[in-house]
Enzyme design. Sequence first.
Site: not given
Length: 224
Positions: A35, A193, A198
Amino acid sequence: MSEDLYEDELDVSFPAGPRHPMAARFRGYLPVVVDVETGGFNAATDALLEIAATTVAMDEQGFLYPDHTHFFRVEPFEGANIEQAALEFTGIKLDHPLRMAVTEEHALTEIFRGLRKSIKANGCKRAILVGHNSSFDLGFLNAAVLRTGIKRNPFHPFSSFDTATLAGLAYGQTVLAKACQAAGIEFDGREAHSARYDTEKTAELFCGIVNRWKEMGGWMEDYD
């Protein structure tokens, strides 16, 4: 370029004897969940601000589980665009005294070094990126590799596993938080976030979907 053509160009040989179960499961690829948090949506112009990568391992019964997470806060590259809306969305404070960001080159070098060890330990030849809307993460990863000139990128350059698609199939949900909820995975919206959070939640989701498929008899372990 086809995937088969790309694989033919890899200088990889497997040892004689049975393949590692992980290598057998994904055709020699090690799933690595990635991510990124960024300064916008354009991988060519917008800053890479955070990156995390979680390796996946397999137990003796053939079930997957999240293994180790590599995480770095990243300094924007010279001339990078950073949208204020992106900072507000992620909550990233670039001037925070404890941010301790590193260069793109340092972050990628350290992550790739760790991934190559995991790839070797699992008898695999290359990593394949797993992401929630994976094309976004792969695009920013590839752009950073191009900027830094790093030669030994362990990831397949264009193939990936997308958990938004997989979760849509398995649970009828494509938003990460809702997909985790449907899968019975705890998800704290206040932590969302962050690349590390994540990534680790996406890794849980990916492993859960693959394991559920195995339990349903959807993968024959002796299939070659």
